[in-house]
Design a protein around this motif. Structure first.
Motif, PDB file in Angstrom:
ATOM      1  N   ILE A 102       0.844  -1.208   0.000  1.00  0.00           N
ATOM      2  CA  ILE A 102       0.000   0.000   0.000  1.00  0.00           C
ATOM      3  C   ILE A 102       0.874   1.250   0.000  1.00  0.00           C
ATOM      4  CG2 ILE A 102      -1.579   1.370   1.434  1.00  0.00           C
ATOM      5  CD1 ILE A 102      -2.919  -1.362   2.192  1.00  0.00           C
ATOM      6  N   ALA A 103       1.911   1.281   0.816  1.00  0.00           N
ATOM      7  CA  ALA A 103       2.806   2.441   0.858  1.00  0.00           C
ATOM      8  C   ALA A 103       3.456   2.676  -0.503  1.00  0.00           C
ATOM      9  CB  ALA A 103       3.875   2.254   1.922  1.00  0.00           C
ATOM     10  N   CYS A 104       3.789   1.618  -1.191  1.00  0.00           N
ATOM     11  CA  CYS A 104       4.455   1.741  -2.490  1.00  0.00           C
ATOM     12  C   CYS A 104       3.508   2.180  -3.599  1.00  0.00           C
ATOM     13  CB  CYS A 104       5.109   0.419  -2.878  1.00  0.00           C
ATOM     14  SG  CYS A 104       6.564   0.042  -1.889  1.00  0.00           S
ATOM     15  N   MET A 105       2.209   2.053  -3.398  1.00  0.00           N
ATOM     16  CA  MET A 105       1.243   2.417  -4.437  1.00  0.00           C
ATOM     17  C   MET A 105       1.331   3.897  -4.816  1.00  0.00           C
ATOM     18  SD  MET A 105      -2.153   0.278  -3.479  1.00  0.00           S
ATOM     19  CE  MET A 105      -2.373  -1.404  -3.992  1.00  0.00           C
ATOM     20  N   GLY A 106       1.759   4.725  -3.902  1.00  0.00           N
ATOM     21  CA  GLY A 106       1.854   6.146  -4.202  1.00  0.00           C
ATOM     22  C   GLY A 106       3.281   6.607  -4.402  1.00  0.00           C
ATOM     23  N   ALA A 107       4.191   5.673  -4.586  1.00  0.00           N
ATOM     24  CA  ALA A 107       5.615   6.016  -4.662  1.00  0.00           C
ATOM     25  C   ALA A 107       6.118   6.017  -6.098  1.00  0.00           C
ATOM     26  CB  ALA A 107       6.418   5.021  -3.828  1.00  0.00           C
ATOM     27  N   SER A 108       7.287   6.597  -6.252  1.00  0.00           N
ATOM     28  CA  SER A 108       7.934   6.655  -7.568  1.00  0.00           C
ATOM     29  C   SER A 108       8.378   5.261  -7.995  1.00  0.00           C
ATOM     30  CB  SER A 108       9.153   7.573  -7.498  1.00  0.00           C
ATOM     31  OG  SER A 108      10.153   6.974  -6.693  1.00  0.00           O
ATOM     32  N   PRO A 109       8.619   5.064  -9.295  1.00  0.00           N
ATOM     33  CA  PRO A 109       9.133   3.767  -9.755  1.00  0.00           C
ATOM     34  C   PRO A 109      10.459   3.397  -9.073  1.00  0.00           C
ATOM     35  CG  PRO A 109       8.372   5.066 -11.626  1.00  0.00           C
ATOM     36  CD  PRO A 109       8.321   5.954 -10.410  1.00  0.00           C
ATOM     37  N   GLU A 110      11.305   4.391  -8.821  1.00  0.00           N
ATOM     38  CA  GLU A 110      12.583   4.139  -8.157  1.00  0.00           C
ATOM     39  C   GLU A 110      12.365   3.628  -6.734  1.00  0.00           C
ATOM     40  OE1 GLU A 110      13.004   6.873 -11.455  1.00  0.00           O
ATOM     41  OE2 GLU A 110      11.849   7.137  -9.622  1.00  0.00           O
ATOM     42  N   MET A 111      11.424   4.229  -6.049  1.00  0.00           N
ATOM     43  CA  MET A 111      11.126   3.810  -4.679  1.00  0.00           C
ATOM     44  C   MET A 111      10.537   2.403  -4.672  1.00  0.00           C
ATOM     45  SD  MET A 111      11.422   4.592  -1.616  1.00  0.00           S
ATOM     46  CE  MET A 111      10.862   3.726  -0.178  1.00  0.00           C
ATOM     47  N   ASN A 112       9.658   2.114  -5.619  1.00  0.00           N
ATOM     48  CA  ASN A 112       9.094   0.771  -5.719  1.00  0.00           C
ATOM     49  C   ASN A 112      10.184  -0.259  -5.957  1.00  0.00           C
ATOM     50  OD1 ASN A 112       5.954   0.280  -5.823  1.00  0.00           O
ATOM     51  ND2 ASN A 112       6.327   2.359  -6.561  1.00  0.00           N
ATOM     52  N   LEU A 113      11.118   0.042  -6.822  1.00  0.00           N
ATOM     53  CA  LEU A 113      12.231  -0.867  -7.100  1.00  0.00           C
ATOM     54  C   LEU A 113      13.066  -1.087  -5.839  1.00  0.00           C
ATOM     55  CD1 LEU A 113      13.855  -2.556  -9.107  1.00  0.00           C
ATOM     56  CD2 LEU A 113      15.108  -0.487  -9.714  1.00  0.00           C
ATOM     57  N   PHE A 114      13.346  -0.005  -5.117  1.00  0.00           N
ATOM     58  CA  PHE A 114      14.118  -0.111  -3.874  1.00  0.00           C
ATOM     59  C   PHE A 114      13.419  -1.031  -2.872  1.00  0.00           C
ATOM     60  CE2 PHE A 114      15.047   1.335   0.458  1.00  0.00           C
ATOM     61  CZ  PHE A 114      16.435   1.204   0.482  1.00  0.00           C
ATOM     62  N   MET A 115      12.114  -0.839  -2.686  1.00  0.00           N
ATOM     63  CA  MET A 115      11.368  -1.664  -1.730  1.00  0.00           C
ATOM     64  C   MET A 115      11.320  -3.126  -2.186  1.00  0.00           C
ATOM     65  SD  MET A 115      10.498   0.129   0.906  1.00  0.00           S
ATOM     66  CE  MET A 115       9.049  -0.566   1.691  1.00  0.00           C
ATOM     67  N   GLU A 116      11.196  -3.343  -3.482  1.00  0.00           N
ATOM     68  CA  GLU A 116      11.206  -4.711  -4.005  1.00  0.00           C
ATOM     69  C   GLU A 116      12.560  -5.377  -3.754  1.00  0.00           C
ATOM     70  OE1 GLU A 116       9.836  -4.580  -8.077  1.00  0.00           O
ATOM     71  OE2 GLU A 116       7.913  -3.722  -7.466  1.00  0.00           O
ATOM     72  N   GLU A 117      13.631  -4.598  -3.810  1.00  0.00           N
ATOM     73  CA  GLU A 117      14.963  -5.134  -3.513  1.00  0.00           C
ATOM     74  C   GLU A 117      15.111  -5.417  -2.012  1.00  0.00           C
ATOM     75  OE1 GLU A 117      17.624  -2.208  -5.102  1.00  0.00           O
ATOM     76  OE2 GLU A 117      17.301  -2.845  -7.174  1.00  0.00           O
ATOM     77  N   CYS A 118      14.510  -4.580  -1.178  1.00  0.00           N
ATOM     78  CA  CYS A 118      14.574  -4.786   0.273  1.00  0.00           C
ATOM     79  C   CYS A 118      13.753  -5.999   0.710  1.00  0.00           C
ATOM     80  CB  CYS A 118      14.058  -3.552   1.014  1.00  0.00           C
ATOM     81  SG  CYS A 118      15.155  -2.149   0.970  1.00  0.00           S
ATOM     82  N   PHE A 119      12.625  -6.192   0.067  1.00  0.00           N
ATOM     83  CA  PHE A 119      11.704  -7.256   0.455  1.00  0.00           C
ATOM     84  C   PHE A 119      11.373  -8.128  -0.759  1.00  0.00           C
ATOM     85  CE2 PHE A 119      11.043  -3.607   3.231  1.00  0.00           C
ATOM     86  CZ  PHE A 119      11.252  -4.178   4.467  1.00  0.00           C
ATOM     87  N   PRO A 120      12.356  -8.901  -1.237  1.00  0.00           N
ATOM     88  CA  PRO A 120      12.147  -9.697  -2.448  1.00  0.00           C
ATOM     89  C   PRO A 120      11.119 -10.822  -2.283  1.00  0.00           C
ATOM     90  CG  PRO A 120      14.261 -10.235  -1.454  1.00  0.00           C
ATOM     91  CD  PRO A 120      13.702  -9.071  -0.698  1.00  0.00           C
ATOM     92  N   HIS A 121      10.812 -11.202  -1.061  1.00  0.00           N
ATOM     93  CA  HIS A 121       9.829 -12.262  -0.818  1.00  0.00           C
ATOM     94  C   HIS A 121       8.394 -11.790  -1.057  1.00  0.00           C
ATOM     95  CE1 HIS A 121       9.916  -9.979   2.923  1.00  0.00           C
ATOM     96  NE2 HIS A 121       8.702 -10.441   3.149  1.00  0.00           N
TER      97      HIS A 121
END
Length: 159
Positions: A102-121
Motif C-alpha cells: 500500500i505504501a508503495c502504491m503512491g511512490a515513484s518507480p525508483e522507490m518501488n524498485l528499492f522496496m522490491e529489492e529490500c523485500f524480495p519475498h
C-alpha cells in the motif's frame, strides 16, 4: 493506531526515562512480562494502564497511541531509499505485506524498485491486484507510519 509503532514508542519512552522493564512494571504494579509484551507488540496496554503511562511520562493518551515522531532521518517516504537496505529491512520487519505494498502504491518507480529489492519475498504485483483500488489517504497514512517507524528507530539508536 499502528501496533508496531506503539510498541517501539513505548520502548523508547521507557528507555528515555531510564527505566528497565522491571522498574516500569513495579511503578505500574504489573509484571515485567506485561511490559515486554507491549514492547514486542504481542499485546497493548488497556485504558487504565495507558492513563498511568501518560501520567508517568507527562503526555496524553492520544500522544501515546498516535505519537508525533520528529524527523531525525527522513521527512517523507521517498527518502526511505536513502537509507541502507539492511536498516530499512530491520525498521520495517513488523509491517505486513499489504502495508508495504500500500505504501508503495503512491511512490515513484525508483522507490518501488528499492522496496522490491529490500523485500524480495513480497509479490508486489499480485498483492496490488488483490488489494485493488485504495484511497490516497490510506496510502499517505501508511507512508507516514513507515517514516515514523524509521525516525523512531533513529531516535532510539541515538540514545
Amino acid at each position: 493506531m499502528n501496533i508496531a509503532i506503539l510498541s517501539e514508542y513505548l520502548q523508547y519512552l521507557r528507555k528515555s526515562h531510564h527505566y528497565t522493564q522491571d522498574d516500569l512494571a513495579k511503578r505500574l504494579d504489573l509484571s515485567r512480562q506485561a511490559v515486554s509484551k507491549w514492547e514486542t507488540g504481542t499485546t497493548i496496554p488497556d485504558v487504565e494502564i495507558l492513563l498511568k503511562l501518560s501520567k508517568l511520562y507527562g503526555i496524553t493518551i492520544n500522544d501515546l497511541l498516535e505519537p508525533e515522531i520528529q524527523p531525525r532521518k527522513i521527512t517523507d517516504f521517498e527518502q526511505v531509499a536513502t537509507i541502507s537496505k539492511d536498516e530499512v529491512k530491520e525498521a520495517l520487519k513488523q509491517f505486513d505485506t499489504d502495508s508495504l505494498v500500500i505504501a508503495c502504491m503512491g511512490a515513484s518507480p525508483e522507490m518501488n524498485l528499492f522496496m522490491e529489492e529490500c523485500f524480495p519475498h513480497v509479490d508486489y504485483e499480485s498483492t496490488r491486484k488483490r488489494i485493488g483500488r485504495i484511497r490516497i489517504e490510506t496510502v499517505e497514512e501508511m507512508q507516514d507510519q513507515i517514516v515514523s517507524m524509521i525516525n523512531l528507530r533513529a531516535i532510539d539508536q541515538e540514545e
